[in-house]
Enzyme design. Structure first.
Site, mmCIF file in Angstrom:
data_model
loop_
_atom_site.group_PDB
_atom_site.id
_atom_site.type_symbol
_atom_site.label_atom_id
_atom_site.label_comp_id
_atom_site.label_asym_id
_atom_site.label_seq_id
_atom_site.Cartn_x
_atom_site.Cartn_y
_atom_site.Cartn_z
ATOM 1 N N MET A 30 4.371 3.596 2.719
ATOM 2 C CA MET A 30 5.345 3.822 3.541
ATOM 3 C C MET A 30 6.412 3.152 3.123
ATOM 4 O O MET A 30 7.484 2.740 3.716
ATOM 5 C CB MET A 30 5.144 2.974 4.893
ATOM 6 C CG MET A 30 3.588 3.541 5.461
ATOM 7 S SD MET A 30 3.672 3.188 7.434
ATOM 8 C CE MET A 30 3.394 1.521 7.487
ATOM 9 N N ALA A 32 9.188 0.785 0.768
ATOM 10 C CA ALA A 32 9.540 -0.861 0.677
ATOM 11 C C ALA A 32 8.488 -1.291 -0.559
ATOM 12 O O ALA A 32 7.607 -2.045 -0.406
ATOM 13 C CB ALA A 32 9.289 -1.565 1.804
ATOM 14 N N HIS A 37 2.135 -1.230 -4.979
ATOM 15 C CA HIS A 37 1.936 0.122 -4.858
ATOM 16 C C HIS A 37 2.049 0.472 -6.263
ATOM 17 O O HIS A 37 1.553 1.722 -6.673
ATOM 18 C CB HIS A 37 3.434 0.397 -4.190
ATOM 19 C CG HIS A 37 3.572 0.029 -2.798
ATOM 20 N ND1 HIS A 37 4.325 -0.800 -2.128
ATOM 21 C CD2 HIS A 37 2.725 0.656 -1.757
ATOM 22 C CE1 HIS A 37 4.284 -0.747 -0.892
ATOM 23 N NE2 HIS A 37 3.312 -0.222 -0.765
ATOM 24 N N GLY A 147 -4.682 0.618 -1.732
ATOM 25 C CA GLY A 147 -4.806 -0.629 -1.983
ATOM 26 C C GLY A 147 -5.778 -1.534 -1.170
ATOM 27 O O GLY A 147 -6.050 -1.317 -0.196
ATOM 28 N N ASP A 150 -5.417 -3.497 2.467
ATOM 29 C CA ASP A 150 -5.839 -3.192 3.873
ATOM 30 C C ASP A 150 -7.416 -2.592 3.906
ATOM 31 O O ASP A 150 -7.348 -1.319 3.722
ATOM 32 C CB ASP A 150 -4.925 -2.108 4.586
ATOM 33 C CG ASP A 150 -5.217 -1.978 6.066
ATOM 34 O OD1 ASP A 150 -6.411 -2.221 6.427
ATOM 35 O OD2 ASP A 150 -4.334 -1.412 6.788
ATOM 36 N N SER A 186 4.850 -5.293 1.999
ATOM 37 C CA SER A 186 6.087 -4.923 2.320
ATOM 38 C C SER A 186 6.692 -5.750 3.390
ATOM 39 O O SER A 186 7.801 -5.983 3.439
ATOM 40 C CB SER A 186 5.938 -3.484 2.820
ATOM 41 O OG SER A 186 5.525 -2.589 1.754
HETATM 42 O O1 PAF Z 1 -1.326 1.550 3.708
HETATM 43 C C1 PAF Z 1 -0.062 2.480 4.270
HETATM 44 O O2 PAF Z 1 0.896 2.125 3.738
HETATM 45 C C2 PAF Z 1 -0.246 3.492 5.317
HETATM 46 O O3 PAF Z 1 -1.124 2.913 6.336
HETATM 47 C C3 PAF Z 1 -0.580 4.793 4.946
HETATM 48 C C4 PAF Z 1 -1.964 4.866 4.104
HETATM 49 C C5 PAF Z 1 0.500 5.140 3.725
HETATM 50 C C6 PAF Z 1 -0.345 5.734 5.939
HETATM 51 O O4 PAF Z 1 0.889 5.896 6.641
#
Ligand code: PAF
Length: 279
Positions: A30, A32, A37, A147, A150, A186
């Site tokens: 998403m 940021a 990332h 990652g 989560d 982020s």
């Molecule tokens: O982890 C995230 O950034 C979001 O949940 C994802 C997997 C990009 C889905 O919008």
């Protein structure tokens, strides 16, 4: 790096790449972007010959409109970071490119989506599955990289892949931390200098939990110690600290094969999550 804003554009380009023998590694985000990332991009580069990153702040996974509104969107800085990391393709669609109005979606994955994060963010993982499934349909990746931060999201997507028989291999990548232990996120952008100090209690509690488990302490005592530690931290409101079976996310027993400690708390005005695999 090639940048696409339309499904058609990115699909056409990736089909050409696959036709000449390339395989695709996909890092959905998403935006940021931070070191966490970029470590996913690096991991993707080791397996795939074309690495695709998507940046899309997905409205269907936010249950709080204010949270969606204040989600950071530093697109120019993100593009620079991706260029620098050697990412091959960025897919950065607008909302109306991904959703045709109010689409309905539901995939039953059992209790997994209702536990822990699911309890505090009802419907969140349905929104995550909805958008990830759409992105997989567009990008058709061989591998997708998520990652560990989560952890529940990884388990949810794993369930979706297996229930829908999706032809993609999921790779979970380790949490990136700042030198003081704070898990990169982020949302850290919203932490004040004081919040940043208080937030360290989360990684401290997780590290102590892992050490106590190694020492042979029982799971309930470990959970109680961690809960007490976090609850005594100023500016911090604990939502949960749970020690769970790494696959079902139900409370762990001493003979669970994998055991993970998961935490969520509000630090100042920011909600943070973190975890550690303790076995
Ligand atoms: O982890 C995230 O950034 C979001 O949940 C994802 C997997 C990009 C889905 O919008």
């Amino acid at each position: 790096m090639k940048i696409f804003n339309t499904r058609h554009g990115v699909q056409q380009y990736l089909q050409q790449q696959q036709a000449v023998g390339h395989n695709i590694g996909f890092v959905p985000t998403m935006g940021a972007l931070h070191q966490g990332h970029l470590s996913l991009i690096k991991q993707a580069q080791q397996l795939a010959s074309v690495v695709v990153c998507s940046i899309f702040v997905n409205p269907t996974q936010f249950n709080d409109p204010k949270d969606l509104e204040k989600y950071p969107r530093p697109i120019d800085a993100d593009i620079e970071k991706l260029e620098h990391a050697g990412c091959d393709v960025l897919f950065n669609p607008a909302v109306n490119e991904m959703y045709a109005g109010n689409e309905s979606w539901h995939l039953d994955i059992g209790r997994l989506e209702h536990l822990l994060e699911g309890e505090f963010r009802p419907g969140h993982y349905q929104g995550v599955m909805q958008v990830v499934n759409k992105l997989f349909t567009i990008v058709k990746p061989d591998w997708a990289f998520f990652g560990q931060k989560d952890y529940q999201q990884v388990m949810v997507i794993n369930q979706m892949i297996s229930r829908l028989n999706l032809p993609v291999k999921l790779v979970m990548c380790p949490i990136e931390r700042e030198p003081n232990g704070l898990a990169m996120s982020s949302r850290n952008i919203h932490l004040t200098p004081d919040d940043r100090v208080h937030a360290l209690v989360l990684s401290r509690a997780l590290t102590q939990a892992k050490a106590a488990f190694k020492k042979g302490d029982d799971l309930l005592a470990i959970q109680q110690q961690a809960t007490a530690l976090i609850s005594s931290e100023p500016g911090t409101l604990l939502e949960y600290f749970e020690i769970v079976n790494g696959e079902t996310l139900l409370p762990a027993t001493p003979d669970s094969r994998g055991i993970v400690a998961l935490v969520a708390a509000r630090v100042g005005n920011t909600r943070l999550i973190d975890n550690v695999i303790i076995r």
